[in-house]
Design an enzyme around this catalytic site. Structure first.
Site, PDB file in Angstrom:
ATOM      1  N   CYS A 163       0.862  -1.174   0.000  1.00 54.42           N
ATOM      2  CA  CYS A 163       0.000   0.000   0.000  1.00 54.42           C
ATOM      3  C   CYS A 163       0.905   1.233   0.000  1.00 54.42           C
ATOM      4  O   CYS A 163       1.778   1.358   0.866  1.00 54.42           O
ATOM      5  CB  CYS A 163      -0.902   0.007   1.236  1.00 54.42           C
ATOM      6  N   ASP A 177      -0.432  -5.608   0.388  1.00 54.78           N
ATOM      7  CA  ASP A 177      -1.737  -5.870  -0.217  1.00 54.78           C
ATOM      8  C   ASP A 177      -1.618  -7.176  -0.989  1.00 54.78           C
ATOM      9  O   ASP A 177      -0.704  -7.345  -1.797  1.00 54.78           O
ATOM     10  CB  ASP A 177      -2.132  -4.744  -1.184  1.00 54.78           C
TER      11      ASP A 177
END
Length: 116
Positions: free
Chosen positions: A34, A41
């Protein structure tokens, strides 16, 4: 010992360029960071395409997808980048890339991009 990642995608000649057929890949171990929090992520990247003259070589695709593990990327940006890079390499008749990202902050995100 780890395998080094690479942005170098490779291809090979389509063995049946006169026939329309679809190639599909599911990549369930995709990871990027992220760009806001630096947290990982996780996603499944799904690639579907109808090749023209070239097909993507799978080991280079794997190392290419692994190369995003330490990069901060918004979901929309990374999904579009994957499509752009593959289209630039392959010039396929059609291609769809879907980024199906795991729930983060109570939100499940799916980004689907297409060529043409």
């Amino acid at each position: 010992m780890t395998t080094p990642t690479s942005k170098a995608l490779e291809c090979f000649p389509n063995p049946r360029p006169g026939r329309d057929y679809e190639i599909r890949f599911d990549c369930p171990e995709f990871t990027c960071l992220c760009p806001v929090t630096g947290q990982p992520d996780f996603a499944t990247i799904r690639i579907r395409y109808t090749p023209d003259q070239r097909c993507v070589e799978l080991k280079s695709l794997k190392l290419y997808l692994w190369s995003f593990r330490n990069e901060g990327q918004f979901h929309e940006a990374v999904t579009n980048r994957i499509l752009d890079d593959l289209v630039a390499l392959l010039a396929p008749r059609a291609m769809t890339v879907e980024g199906d990202f795991f729930v983060r902050g109570g939100i499940h995100t799916v980004v689907e991009v297409r060529h043409p």
